[in-house]
Design an enzyme around this catalytic site. Structure first.
Site, PDB file in Angstrom:
ATOM      1  N   ASP A  29       0.857  -1.184   0.000  1.00 41.04           N
ATOM      2  CA  ASP A  29       0.000   0.000   0.000  1.00 41.04           C
ATOM      3  C   ASP A  29       0.895   1.236   0.000  1.00 41.04           C
ATOM      4  OD1 ASP A  29      -3.195   0.595   1.120  1.00 41.04           O
ATOM      5  OD2 ASP A  29      -1.747   2.226   1.039  1.00 41.04           O
ATOM      6  N   ILE A  30       0.588   2.164  -0.865  1.00 40.35           N
ATOM      7  CA  ILE A  30       1.430   3.358  -1.047  1.00 40.35           C
ATOM      8  C   ILE A  30       1.348   4.309   0.165  1.00 40.35           C
ATOM      9  CG2 ILE A  30      -0.252   4.858  -2.235  1.00 40.35           C
ATOM     10  CD1 ILE A  30       3.227   4.190  -3.592  1.00 40.35           C
ATOM     11  N   GLU A  88     -12.301   3.653  -1.246  1.00 43.88           N
ATOM     12  CA  GLU A  88     -11.552   4.591  -2.087  1.00 43.88           C
ATOM     13  C   GLU A  88     -11.364   4.048  -3.500  1.00 43.88           C
ATOM     14  OE1 GLU A  88      -7.005   5.970  -2.059  1.00 43.88           O
ATOM     15  OE2 GLU A  88      -7.921   6.028  -0.059  1.00 43.88           O
ATOM     16  N   HIS A  93     -10.088  -5.504  -2.808  1.00 47.63           N
ATOM     17  CA  HIS A  93      -8.751  -5.689  -2.249  1.00 47.63           C
ATOM     18  C   HIS A  93      -8.845  -5.985  -0.754  1.00 47.63           C
ATOM     19  CE1 HIS A  93      -9.716  -1.377  -2.231  1.00 47.63           C
ATOM     20  NE2 HIS A  93      -9.028  -1.283  -1.104  1.00 47.63           N
TER      21      HIS A  93
HETATM   22  P1  AMP Z   1      -9.825   1.527   0.362  1.00 46.18           P
HETATM   23  O1  AMP Z   1     -10.439   1.455  -1.046  1.00 46.18           O
HETATM   24  O2  AMP Z   1     -10.647   2.378   1.270  1.00 46.18           O
HETATM   25  O3  AMP Z   1      -9.559   0.154   0.920  1.00 46.18           O
HETATM   26  O4  AMP Z   1      -8.425   2.268   0.216  1.00 46.18           O
HETATM   27  C1  AMP Z   1      -7.607   2.070  -0.899  1.00 46.18           C
HETATM   28  C2  AMP Z   1      -6.175   1.833  -0.476  1.00 46.18           C
HETATM   29  O5  AMP Z   1      -5.405   1.748  -1.668  1.00 46.18           O
HETATM   30  C3  AMP Z   1      -5.564   2.936   0.382  1.00 46.18           C
HETATM   31  O6  AMP Z   1      -4.983   2.367   1.539  1.00 46.18           O
HETATM   32  C4  AMP Z   1      -4.514   3.565  -0.548  1.00 46.18           C
HETATM   33  O7  AMP Z   1      -3.366   4.013   0.154  1.00 46.18           O
HETATM   34  C5  AMP Z   1      -4.186   2.429  -1.473  1.00 46.18           C
HETATM   35  N1  AMP Z   1      -3.717   2.867  -2.791  1.00 46.18           N
HETATM   36  C6  AMP Z   1      -4.327   3.746  -3.620  1.00 46.18           C
HETATM   37  N2  AMP Z   1      -3.597   3.886  -4.760  1.00 46.18           N
HETATM   38  C7  AMP Z   1      -2.526   3.079  -4.631  1.00 46.18           C
HETATM   39  C8  AMP Z   1      -1.402   2.791  -5.459  1.00 46.18           C
HETATM   40  N3  AMP Z   1      -1.238   3.363  -6.656  1.00 46.18           N
HETATM   41  N4  AMP Z   1      -0.476   1.910  -5.007  1.00 46.18           N
HETATM   42  C9  AMP Z   1      -0.624   1.324  -3.793  1.00 46.18           C
HETATM   43  N5  AMP Z   1      -1.670   1.547  -2.976  1.00 46.18           N
HETATM   44  C10 AMP Z   1      -2.612   2.426  -3.377  1.00 46.18           C
END
Ligand code: AMP
Length: 132
Positions: A29-30, A88, A93
């Site tokens: 996770d970024i 988000e 995932h």
């Molecule tokens: P959620 O959909 O609420 O589970 O959150 C999405 C997760 O994806 C968050 O923790 C972000 O930090 C992560 N995220 C979003 N874009 C990226 C990316 N390009 N690479 C890695 N993690 C990501």
């Protein structure tokens, strides 16, 4: 239009890759809530995890377990916490987070800011354990 996670799977945008199989992909996770915070996704683009078909759902869980064991071997922790939010990114995932205590699985705390070289080093170490 593809989700950002499909773009990661297709190599169109970079990720700190941990590993993959035919149906699933894992990467850091970024914006980690803890060092080693990893996302595990199905390659198929389905928004809600509980809408996955049985085979993909089962495959994702088995893959998540293998990834969790690799994180466990790499990052000192009590165990790997598991969370599903999906608020988000509309691509199913599972969050795998190394935790010492309940508080470590908080998504409302400020995220860690780790430099790219540290993210890469963590990913490499987990990847090595994933492949062994
Ligand atoms: P959620 O959909 O609420 O589970 O959150 C999405 C997760 O994806 C968050 O923790 C972000 O930090 C992560 N995220 C979003 N874009 C990226 C990316 N390009 N690479 C890695 N993690 C990501």
């Amino acid at each position: 239009m593809s989700t950002i996670f499909t773009k990661i799977v297709n190599g169109e945008i970079p990720s700190y890759k941990i590993g993959e199989n035919e149906k699933c992909y894992a990467f850091l996770d970024i914006n980690p809530v803890a060092k080693g915070h990893t996302l595990v996704i199905p390659k198929v683009e389905v928004d809600y995890i509980f809408d996955l078909n049985d085979d993909t759902f089962a495959e994702l869980m088995l893959f998540a377990r293998k990834v969790a064991k690799s994180i466990e071997k790499t990052v000192p922790c009590n165990r790997i916490g598991v969370a599903v939010l999906g608020l988000e990114v509309p691509h199913a995932h599972i969050h795998l987070v190394p935790i010492q205590s309940e508080a470590d699985l908080s998504f409302s705390r400020p995220k860690l800011k780790l430099p790219p070289n540290e993210m890469e080093t963590i990913a490499q170490k987990i990847r090595k354990n994933f492949l062994s």
